[in-house]
Motif scaffolding. Structure first.
Motif, PDB file in Angstrom:
ATOM      1  N   ASP A  79       0.828  -1.203   0.000  1.00  0.00           N
ATOM      2  CA  ASP A  79       0.000   0.000   0.000  1.00  0.00           C
ATOM      3  C   ASP A  79       0.870   1.263   0.000  1.00  0.00           C
ATOM      4  N   ILE A  80       1.929   1.250   0.811  1.00  0.00           N
ATOM      5  CA  ILE A  80       2.826   2.427   0.850  1.00  0.00           C
ATOM      6  C   ILE A  80       3.485   2.617  -0.523  1.00  0.00           C
ATOM      7  N   ARG A  81       3.949   1.510  -1.098  1.00  0.00           N
ATOM      8  CA  ARG A  81       4.575   1.567  -2.433  1.00  0.00           C
ATOM      9  C   ARG A  81       3.625   2.237  -3.422  1.00  0.00           C
ATOM     10  N   SER A  82       2.359   1.809  -3.369  1.00  0.00           N
ATOM     11  CA  SER A  82       1.368   2.341  -4.305  1.00  0.00           C
ATOM     12  C   SER A  82       1.106   3.835  -4.028  1.00  0.00           C
ATOM     13  N   LYS A  83       0.959   4.191  -2.759  1.00  0.00           N
ATOM     14  CA  LYS A  83       0.670   5.607  -2.425  1.00  0.00           C
ATOM     15  C   LYS A  83       1.825   6.517  -2.821  1.00  0.00           C
ATOM     16  N   LEU A  84       3.053   5.979  -2.741  1.00  0.00           N
ATOM     17  CA  LEU A  84       4.214   6.792  -3.127  1.00  0.00           C
ATOM     18  C   LEU A  84       4.408   6.812  -4.649  1.00  0.00           C
ATOM     19  N   GLY A  85       3.632   5.987  -5.357  1.00  0.00           N
ATOM     20  CA  GLY A  85       3.753   5.948  -6.823  1.00  0.00           C
ATOM     21  C   GLY A  85       5.040   5.288  -7.291  1.00  0.00           C
ATOM     22  N   LEU A  86       5.571   4.348  -6.506  1.00  0.00           N
ATOM     23  CA  LEU A  86       6.832   3.686  -6.866  1.00  0.00           C
ATOM     24  C   LEU A  86       6.569   2.506  -7.802  1.00  0.00           C
ATOM     25  N   ALA A  87       7.553   2.216  -8.639  1.00  0.00           N
ATOM     26  CA  ALA A  87       7.410   1.079  -9.562  1.00  0.00           C
ATOM     27  C   ALA A  87       8.281  -0.091  -9.108  1.00  0.00           C
ATOM     28  N   THR A  88       8.673  -0.094  -7.852  1.00  0.00           N
ATOM     29  CA  THR A  88       9.533  -1.168  -7.332  1.00  0.00           C
ATOM     30  C   THR A  88       8.926  -2.533  -7.664  1.00  0.00           C
ATOM     31  N   PRO A  89       9.678  -3.422  -8.357  1.00  0.00           N
ATOM     32  CA  PRO A  89       9.137  -4.750  -8.661  1.00  0.00           C
ATOM     33  C   PRO A  89       8.851  -5.514  -7.363  1.00  0.00           C
ATOM     34  N   VAL A  90       7.808  -6.334  -7.395  1.00  0.00           N
ATOM     35  CA  VAL A  90       7.413  -7.111  -6.206  1.00  0.00           C
ATOM     36  C   VAL A  90       7.453  -8.597  -6.571  1.00  0.00           C
ATOM     37  N   PHE A  91       8.141  -9.386  -5.759  1.00  0.00           N
ATOM     38  CA  PHE A  91       8.182 -10.815  -6.058  1.00  0.00           C
ATOM     39  C   PHE A  91       7.475 -11.636  -4.987  1.00  0.00           C
ATOM     40  N   VAL A  92       7.005 -12.803  -5.429  1.00  0.00           N
ATOM     41  CA  VAL A  92       6.249 -13.718  -4.566  1.00  0.00           C
ATOM     42  C   VAL A  92       6.873 -15.106  -4.704  1.00  0.00           C
ATOM     43  N   LEU A  93       7.122 -15.765  -3.583  1.00  0.00           N
ATOM     44  CA  LEU A  93       7.596 -17.148  -3.641  1.00  0.00           C
ATOM     45  C   LEU A  93       6.367 -18.045  -3.508  1.00  0.00           C
ATOM     46  N   ASP A  94       5.986 -18.675  -4.603  1.00  0.00           N
ATOM     47  CA  ASP A  94       4.829 -19.577  -4.563  1.00  0.00           C
ATOM     48  C   ASP A  94       5.345 -20.987  -4.300  1.00  0.00           C
ATOM     49  N   THR A  95       5.290 -21.390  -3.031  1.00  0.00           N
ATOM     50  CA  THR A  95       5.862 -22.688  -2.630  1.00  0.00           C
ATOM     51  C   THR A  95       5.034 -23.863  -3.135  1.00  0.00           C
ATOM     52  N   GLY A  96       3.815 -23.593  -3.602  1.00  0.00           N
ATOM     53  CA  GLY A  96       2.913 -24.674  -4.009  1.00  0.00           C
ATOM     54  C   GLY A  96       2.123 -25.238  -2.839  1.00  0.00           C
TER      55      GLY A  96
ATOM     56  N   ARG B 189      -6.717 -10.205  -4.737  1.00  0.00           N
ATOM     57  CA  ARG B 189      -7.291  -8.901  -4.371  1.00  0.00           C
ATOM     58  C   ARG B 189      -6.248  -7.789  -4.467  1.00  0.00           C
ATOM     59  N   CYS B 190      -5.001  -8.124  -4.118  1.00  0.00           N
ATOM     60  CA  CYS B 190      -3.932  -7.104  -4.226  1.00  0.00           C
ATOM     61  C   CYS B 190      -3.633  -6.789  -5.696  1.00  0.00           C
ATOM     62  N   GLN B 191      -3.700  -7.828  -6.550  1.00  0.00           N
ATOM     63  CA  GLN B 191      -3.484  -7.580  -7.985  1.00  0.00           C
ATOM     64  C   GLN B 191      -4.511  -6.581  -8.494  1.00  0.00           C
ATOM     65  N   GLU B 192      -5.762  -6.785  -8.083  1.00  0.00           N
ATOM     66  CA  GLU B 192      -6.833  -5.888  -8.544  1.00  0.00           C
ATOM     67  C   GLU B 192      -6.679  -4.490  -7.953  1.00  0.00           C
ATOM     68  N   ARG B 193      -6.433  -4.437  -6.657  1.00  0.00           N
ATOM     69  CA  ARG B 193      -6.380  -3.138  -5.970  1.00  0.00           C
ATOM     70  C   ARG B 193      -5.196  -2.284  -6.452  1.00  0.00           C
ATOM     71  N   TYR B 194      -4.035  -2.925  -6.586  1.00  0.00           N
ATOM     72  CA  TYR B 194      -2.833  -2.138  -6.889  1.00  0.00           C
ATOM     73  C   TYR B 194      -2.405  -2.222  -8.355  1.00  0.00           C
ATOM     74  N   VAL B 195      -3.162  -2.968  -9.160  1.00  0.00           N
ATOM     75  CA  VAL B 195      -2.864  -3.137 -10.581  1.00  0.00           C
ATOM     76  C   VAL B 195      -1.379  -3.461 -10.751  1.00  0.00           C
ATOM     77  N   ILE B 196      -1.025  -4.585 -10.219  1.00  0.00           N
ATOM     78  CA  ILE B 196       0.391  -4.945 -10.169  1.00  0.00           C
ATOM     79  C   ILE B 196       0.576  -6.364 -10.711  1.00  0.00           C
ATOM     80  N   GLU B 197       1.685  -6.556 -11.420  1.00  0.00           N
ATOM     81  CA  GLU B 197       2.014  -7.887 -11.936  1.00  0.00           C
ATOM     82  C   GLU B 197       3.107  -8.453 -11.035  1.00  0.00           C
ATOM     83  N   PHE B 198       2.743  -9.387 -10.173  1.00  0.00           N
ATOM     84  CA  PHE B 198       3.737  -9.952  -9.258  1.00  0.00           C
ATOM     85  C   PHE B 198       4.714 -10.847 -10.016  1.00  0.00           C
TER      86      PHE B 198
END
Ligand code: SF4
Length: 248
Positions: A51-68, A80-89
């Motif tokens: 949320d802070i990243r989005s409010k600051l307008g930063l384009a910092t890439p975000v990664f997710v470890l999908d352990t399965g 829900r975060c993808q929709e809210r922040y329009v971000i490609e993890f």
């Protein structure tokens, strides 16, 4: 800026000790740009950082470890975060060959049998994918807080990550209390993992996380069959842990 050294990081630690999360994230973006990445496992701290990243307008890439082995609720938080922040993890999954070999030889629940087996599973599902996620990066951001466990006491807001080629590691929420995290989430209507409302303060893989009872330590539900000093998956080894490991 050139890569921080152990000397310059001491100065940066003094500079950022009282700094806000916003100041640290903004500084990291300025200094490292696309060489900075933010780790997200959709815990309460991570969604605050998103949320802070989005409010600051930063384009910092975000990664997710999908352990399965994540909870359905965690994947739902991701959606829900993808929709809210329009971000490609940037999603990192375990290496297929190593995972197949583990399950073929030891079955799907080997982590309950011994500490070594548990470390092996975390190694394949988390630690190695994290290495790939950080490959080529100069800095990363985590949602770690000092209060979370005995292994995180004394956590600085910025440090060199000895476990990952000495890249820069930023922990902007290091001094946040749990109440502060939840006040932020409520005040900003941040999407969060529904398991938090069902007694899960700390959420990892589904078979290794359970709800806690009132009064228990927040990380008591993680690898509950192990001793508190073992309750790390290897993602956040600090210099002191590495020294102890090498001495063994
Ligand atoms: S938390 Fe459990 S299931 Fe997840 S990687 Fe570690 S041992 Fe494996």
């Amino acid at each position: 800026m050139s890569q921080p050294t152990s000397d310059s990081v001491l100065l940066l630690q003094a500079r950022f000790d009282q700094a806000s999360a916003e100041e640290i994230l903004r500084w990291g973006d300025r200094e490292f740009g696309g060489d900075l990445t933010l780790a997200c496992s959709f815990g309460a701290e991570d969604v605050v950082l998103l949320d802070i990243r989005s409010k600051l307008g930063l384009a910092t890439p975000v990664f997710v470890l999908d352990t399965g082995r994540l909870h359905e609720e965690t994947y739902d938080t991701m959606r829900r975060c993808q929709e809210r922040y329009v971000i490609e993890f940037q999603v990192y999954a375990p290496d297929t060959a190593r995972l197949q070999s583990l399950i073929r030889s030891k079955g799907p629940f080997s982590f309950y049998e011994s500490f070594d087996n548990r470390k092996e599973c975390c190694g394949i599902r988390k630690v190695e994918p994290l290495r790939r996620a950080l490959d080529g990066r100069r800095a990363w951001v985590t949602g770690l807080r000092r209060e979370q466990s005995v292994t995180r006491e004394g956590l600085p807001k910025v440090e060199l990550d000895e476990a990952h080629n000495g890249i820069f590691k930023m922990n902007p929420l290091a001094d946040w209390a749990e109440d502060q995290v939840w006040n932020y989430i409520r005040a900003n209507d941040v999407p969060y993992n529904a398991l938090h409302d069902r007694g899960y303060p700390s959420i990892g893989c589904a078979p290794c996380t359970r709800a806690i009872q009132p009064g228990e330590h927040p990380r008591a539900g993680r690898w509950w069959w192990e001793q508190p000093e073992h309750k790390e998956c290897g993602l956040h080894l600090r210099a002191i842990d590495l020294k102890e490991r090498r001495a063994r």
